[in-house]
Design a protein around this motif. Structure first.
Motif, short mmCIF file in Angstrom:
data_model
loop_
_atom_site.label_atom_id
_atom_site.label_comp_id
_atom_site.label_asym_id
_atom_site.label_seq_id
_atom_site.Cartn_x
_atom_site.Cartn_y
_atom_site.Cartn_z
N ILE A 11 0.69 -1.18 0.10
CA ILE A 11 0.18 0.07 0.11
C ILE A 11 0.76 1.28 0.04
CG2 ILE A 11 -1.86 1.22 1.26
CD1 ILE A 11 -2.69 -1.32 2.46
N VAL A 12 0.73 2.15 -0.95
CA VAL A 12 1.55 3.35 -1.23
C VAL A 12 0.53 4.50 -0.62
CG1 VAL A 12 2.83 4.76 -2.72
CG2 VAL A 12 2.87 2.39 -3.00
N LEU A 13 0.75 5.31 0.21
CA LEU A 13 0.14 6.55 0.72
C LEU A 13 0.82 7.54 0.12
CD1 LEU A 13 -0.31 5.69 4.47
CD2 LEU A 13 -1.61 5.26 2.54
N HIS A 14 -0.16 8.62 -0.06
CA HIS A 14 -0.14 9.94 -0.65
C HIS A 14 1.30 10.63 0.17
CE1 HIS A 14 -0.22 14.22 -1.72
NE2 HIS A 14 -0.96 13.93 -3.02
N PRO A 15 2.04 11.39 -0.19
CA PRO A 15 3.20 11.91 0.52
C PRO A 15 2.64 12.82 1.65
CG PRO A 15 3.59 11.91 -1.83
CD PRO A 15 2.27 11.51 -1.72
N ARG A 16 1.61 13.57 1.49
CA ARG A 16 0.89 14.15 2.44
C ARG A 16 -0.23 13.61 2.81
NH1 ARG A 16 3.12 19.52 2.12
NH2 ARG A 16 2.16 19.55 4.29
N ASP A 17 -0.44 12.42 2.95
CA ASP A 17 -1.57 11.69 3.56
C ASP A 17 -2.21 11.96 4.75
OD1 ASP A 17 -3.42 9.39 3.12
OD2 ASP A 17 -2.43 8.71 5.29
N ASP A 18 -1.01 12.49 6.05
CA ASP A 18 -1.57 12.98 7.29
C ASP A 18 -2.22 14.45 6.99
OD1 ASP A 18 0.71 14.17 6.26
OD2 ASP A 18 1.68 14.77 8.11
N LEU A 19 -1.86 15.15 6.11
CA LEU A 19 -2.57 16.45 5.69
C LEU A 19 -4.01 16.27 5.11
CD1 LEU A 19 -2.39 19.53 5.98
CD2 LEU A 19 -1.47 19.41 3.51
N LEU A 20 -3.98 15.40 4.39
CA LEU A 20 -5.36 14.84 3.69
C LEU A 20 -6.35 14.28 4.98
CD1 LEU A 20 -3.95 13.22 0.50
CD2 LEU A 20 -5.06 15.50 0.70
#
Length: 79
Positions: A11-20
């Motif tokens: 699973i690859v998360l968006h680099p700014r997943d925490d912000l999203l």
């Protein structure tokens, strides 16, 4: 090829997943944010529409990108 007993999924998360995730949480938890969005969104859409058209006519762009398309206009070049 025999089926593997264990399947590995990466699973690859968006680099700014925490912000999203925080933005989604704020949207769900803060009704004033949703009210502000509903208040200002129509105005923003109208301005974008006016910028995208000249004299009420949609622009038909000849080239992909902005550099060549802005070459003949009086607008400042985009960086």
């Amino acid at each position: 090829m025999a089926p593997s007993r264990f399947v590995r999924v990466r699973i690859v998360l968006h680099p700014r997943d925490d912000l999203l995730r925080q933005a989604r949480r704020d949207w769900a938890d803060k009704p004033e944010l949703r009210e502000s969005y509903r208040t200002f969104r129509p105005n923003v859409e109208r301005v974008i529409s006016q910028i995208a058209s000249r004299g009420g006519r949609r622009l038909k762009l000849r080239y992909l990108g902005t550099g060549k398309n802005n070459a003949g206009s009086n607008a400042a070049p985009q960086p």
